[in-house]
Scaffold this motif. Sequence first.
Motif, PDB file in Angstrom:
ATOM      1  N   LYS A  27     102.264 126.141  27.710  1.00 10.19           N
ATOM      2  CA  LYS A  27     101.228 125.156  28.215  1.00 10.19           C
ATOM      3  C   LYS A  27     101.558 124.085  29.129  1.00 10.19           C
ATOM      4  O   LYS A  27     102.796 123.945  29.314  1.00 10.19           O
ATOM      5  CB  LYS A  27     100.823 124.305  26.680  1.00 10.19           C
ATOM      6  N   PRO A 151      91.147 124.090  29.038  1.00 13.55           N
ATOM      7  CA  PRO A 151      90.889 123.662  27.606  1.00 13.55           C
ATOM      8  C   PRO A 151      89.059 123.403  27.460  1.00 13.55           C
ATOM      9  O   PRO A 151      88.343 123.053  28.305  1.00 13.55           O
ATOM     10  CB  PRO A 151      91.240 122.132  27.832  1.00 13.55           C
ATOM     11  N   SER A 173      93.606 126.338  23.891  1.00 12.97           N
ATOM     12  CA  SER A 173      93.858 124.873  23.349  1.00 12.97           C
ATOM     13  C   SER A 173      92.498 124.004  23.729  1.00 12.97           C
ATOM     14  O   SER A 173      92.137 124.074  24.940  1.00 12.97           O
ATOM     15  CB  SER A 173      95.015 124.460  23.754  1.00 12.97           C
ATOM     16  N   LYS A 174      92.252 122.996  23.061  1.00 13.76           N
ATOM     17  CA  LYS A 174      91.117 122.026  23.470  1.00 13.76           C
ATOM     18  C   LYS A 174      91.804 121.121  24.274  1.00 13.76           C
ATOM     19  O   LYS A 174      91.137 120.435  25.101  1.00 13.76           O
ATOM     20  CB  LYS A 174      90.494 121.502  22.228  1.00 13.76           C
ATOM     21  N   SER A 178      96.387 126.680  28.705  1.00 17.84           N
ATOM     22  CA  SER A 178      97.376 127.521  28.081  1.00 17.84           C
ATOM     23  C   SER A 178      97.634 128.686  29.153  1.00 17.84           C
ATOM     24  O   SER A 178      96.448 129.106  29.861  1.00 17.84           O
ATOM     25  CB  SER A 178      96.592 127.993  26.920  1.00 17.84           C
TER      26      SER A 178
END
Length: 768
Positions: A27, A151, A173-174, A178
């Motif tokens: 990330k 995101p 992922s919010k 990623s």
Amino acid sequence: MAGTARERLAELLGDLDEEPAWSVYHKLFMTDLSVSVDGIGPLRFPVSEEQSVRLRELGRRARFGRGEETLTDPEVRDTWEIPKELVHVEWTAAFGTMLEVMRDELGLPPHCELTADLHSMLLYETGQFFVTHQDSEKDDSMVGTLVVTLPSDHTGGELVIEHRGQRAEYRGSKVAVSLVAFYADCHHQVLPVKTGNRITLTYNLLLTGDSGAAAEDALAEEVAACLDEHFATPAVLPYGRGQTDPPTRLAYLLDHEYTERGLSWSRLKGSDAARAALLRAAAERAGCDMTLALAEIQETWDAYADDDEDSWYGDDDDSPEEDDDSADDGQYVLQDLIDSSIALAHWVGPDGQLEEISLTLRDAEVAATVPTAGLTPYESHYEGYMGNYGNTLDRWYRRAALVIWPRSRGFASRAQASSRWALDELGEMIRAGKVAEAREAAQSTEPFWKAAVHATPGKELLGRALPVADGLDEAASAATLLRPFRMDQLLPEHAPAFAALAARYGDIWITALLRDWFDAWTPANYGYAPEPPAWLTGLPRLCAAFSATGSAGATTAVHHILGLSWKWLADGIRPLLTEPSTSSAVAQLTRLGEPLSGLVAAAAESGPTGVLDDVVTLAGQADGDQGIALVMAALRAARPGSEGFDELALGCAERIREVLARPQRASGDWSIELPAGCACELCRTLGAFLQDPERRVLEWPLAQEKRSHVHGRIHLAELPVLHETRRQGRPYTLVLTKTDALFREERLARERGEADLVWLTKNWAVPV
């Protein structure tokens, strides 16, 4: 440690550093990435529903590749692709650092550089997905794929990656960017998005630098010792059949899958790169050469379907468990390996270019750290129980291989894989004045040269071989080079080079070579597969090409070619002229008419050879329909008035007149001649019935075996007799009935003879 040198070598290579990852996940902060899209502007992270809708308005349905096609099918790939020219991406320095981390985790050497080239921007709405697939290599430097998930507030849409039976699942992922990197040979899919929108950037991962560069490793000496032993130890034949000569090569199978485009020293993946570097160093110490190749592997397993309740193996707890590594045929339980074959189809030449080759490997020449059965086949086929064959599962794989051979055997090793390369290399030696070296190299191919030539498709190979054989300037070496070819590969454009050979090496040499070519030329067995030798129809053009050279060698070659061609063709014709006159025999002889016509025309144009006299003699010895069918077919294939055919035409007309002069069958004459053959009591009874001019029906009580014998005689001779079995009483009764076809066939034969005679008098100056 394992016993044989190749097995120890595989273990040593397997003991290298821990297996690198085939996919990695990381990330980055949202601030490390900026994305702007024309018509929308900068995207705000997490991407809002409003911006997702606007992206959807710019998107087009994403396509995918299948073989040579590019398709659109929402049942396979349901997602939207934003035109790449509208997308602008900027990364901070953290992205470059992350690529270095991923390079190391994927097992790629630190001296190589991994870069990312933007391929597409994708939007997956709720319910959209992409089924399991494998990425194509879109660039010559591509080794993998990088998927960057922006995101956003979504669920589902997991990226699932599979490799060698292992599975990894990655989610977006919010609150972070990623990144998932994986090798191009990994199968992967995107599961359906459950809520929200999944937005990704996909990159092609490009590798620069040589990932298989030679390594100095403490293991190199030990691996080199294994190579020395492997090439010095006689190979053990399977099934206890003793020993044979030491192997001439070693093929070490790599773990990753590579395409023709992706096969390169600079793009080896993970552990393959480290093992290649070690083997390079060991090969150098052992005085060996090494190249990179693609192998096609087929394995046949004794297997049964996992849900087959009728399986012979039943539910026995002692039966082997299902192979967990099989992704595509996991519903089958593997038992024993029945057979396997490994063939090399391409390899990297000294100039770094991919060369097409054809080389089948023996088990004693192959080593692998990971068994092929532990990989995922690209195709499989299950054959259920078939009596003696049992249940079998065929699997096909593609693996890369490092192929090693002693430098002293370099020419032979490469020549066995590619006869084209061998001939070109011999030509280069001769042009460089290294004739003695070329002779020695040509002689080294003798153990395998026939198989290498036969494995090369097309007819252009002989054109390469003829001038090389001439340049060797030695009869024995030239014969070694040319002996594996066939007569039908000799074409008119080869005439000058072949005539030069005849002049250089003499009559005895050229005769022996041509006999070898005719012996190897077996396009059909005339009794069972009557395919006419089409090459003979081109003999006039071939002989004319030889005559055009004007050399004494050309005349010698033509006479030998014509004589051997006639012997070869006559050997196929004679049995057909002596067997009973059936539609099958007549049809085969008719098909041979065109080749015979070509032979006659060539003999007439090439001067006295005795062939024309032999053809006329053989045709004159033939009786009935067979001889007429053969000669008529030859005359119809020739140009009317052509030299060499007059005597055949006159003889054929005379035989037709003889047939037409015979008395016609009386309306009540039902007599039939049983062709010579079996003289058993059954056939004597059958013959007496057939010869009886008044009797039409025979009711004959016979057991099954005797009925079958009578059926066979009638069928093979194509007699106009209906044979039926009345299944009453014991034994059953065989009812034979002569049919009206007896009269119809004789009438048609007479009409055909009359028509042939008219045609002959019109086209071949036959007297009326």
